[in-house]
Design an enzyme around this catalytic site. Sequence first.
Site, short mmCIF file in Angstrom:
data_model
loop_
_atom_site.label_atom_id
_atom_site.label_comp_id
_atom_site.label_asym_id
_atom_site.label_seq_id
_atom_site.Cartn_x
_atom_site.Cartn_y
_atom_site.Cartn_z
CE1 TYR A 106 -3.69 2.56 0.90
CE2 TYR A 106 -1.86 3.62 2.03
CZ TYR A 106 -3.13 3.67 1.50
OH TYR A 106 -3.84 4.84 1.56
CD GLU A 189 -5.63 4.51 -1.44
OE1 GLU A 189 -5.81 4.81 -0.25
OE2 GLU A 189 -6.52 4.02 -2.16
#
Length: 376
Positions: A106, A189
């Site tokens: 992530y 992101e």
Amino acid sequence: MKIHEYQAKELFKQYGIKVPASILCEKKEDIEETIKNFMFPCVIKAQVHSGARGKAGGVKIAKNYQDAVKTANEILGMELTSKQAGTKKVNKILIEKAVDIDKELYLSLTFDRANEAIALIISNQGGMDIEETAKTSPDKICTQLIKDNFNPLQTVKKLGYNDEINSQIVSVINSLYRLSKEKDALLVEINPLVITKQNEVIALDAKINFDDNALFRHEDILALKDEKEENPFELQAQKEGLNYIKLNGTIGCMVNGAGLAMATMDVIRLSGKEAANFLDVGGGASSEKIEKAFKLLISDENLEAVFINIFGGILRCDFLAEGVKNAIQNLNIKVPVIVRMEGTNKEIGADILNHSGLKFTVVKDLNEAIEVIKKI
Ligand code: GDP
Ligand code: MN
């Protein structure tokens, strides 16, 4: 403003971040032709402004041509329901070369307002369960504030990969940071950022939110707006220069000033109800603008009542009353309308409403407003 994954990946490419080869498809009749010369296995991905598409059935791997055509037909046009964004129709799909995933990470850059800095957030436990990881093992998520001597390697080293992988990850972070600064993003992101079995670091997903207040200096970004993804009421409001956000309650509110709007929502809460929207008509609203705002407000199907709370400073109470009267005359409103006006020409405003022959409840203060709303 949000954009689609395929658009964000185009930006990633411009900034030197690796993404899988892909092709976009918008029509069912184009599916076979589009997939015919593509590589297999491939991944079919719903392009909607929503996270958690994987869990909602919007991301599927296809082994061969037949499988890909079948899956693409299932996903294009489907109604995708996710926890984050409710139900949305899929109008576009991205067909992507499948990647041999070894690890899912992530990675994001977002604002840490309390520390007045952009924060780098990275974890070697990326993928579809990142929210769960954040809850159950927050120690698996590394955060670093981007200040003067920003050295991402320091944080990247904590993930435990070798130098070769670390330098690829650092390069992605630097590109992402440049993109975020140059395009005024609020969030960038990548989840997952993958390490492939061939030791390549690739962005498999891409999410970017841009700062609406900076869009005036990014025509290229503004051109990426997909109006089908926006709430139709909010879109209408933007076009009319109104600050409107749709909420889930039943009391429509019309207010001037963001602070007063917040206070009004608190008042509605105190009376045991929830606001149906946030609507700030602004300081210098004309009676025409009030009429437009009112029309927008009452197009909400869940409405039980409308509460107008105006502090008449620049916007005079008689202008407000005129606008509201006109709107109601033309609209045949079924729900009660409660009005609290304070400030310039409030007596004239109250007179206009009381003599309009229409049904308003003009209250003298917020306490009385609470009592009235309670009884609805
Ligand atoms: P999201 O659910 O909306 O975040 O959509 P993602 O683009 O993140 O895809 C969800 C999941 O699908 C990823 O976490 C991966 O596990 C999987 N996935 C996506 N692309 C590929 C791929 O090329 N190969 C493999 N094996 N899995 C993939
Ligand atoms: Mn994802």
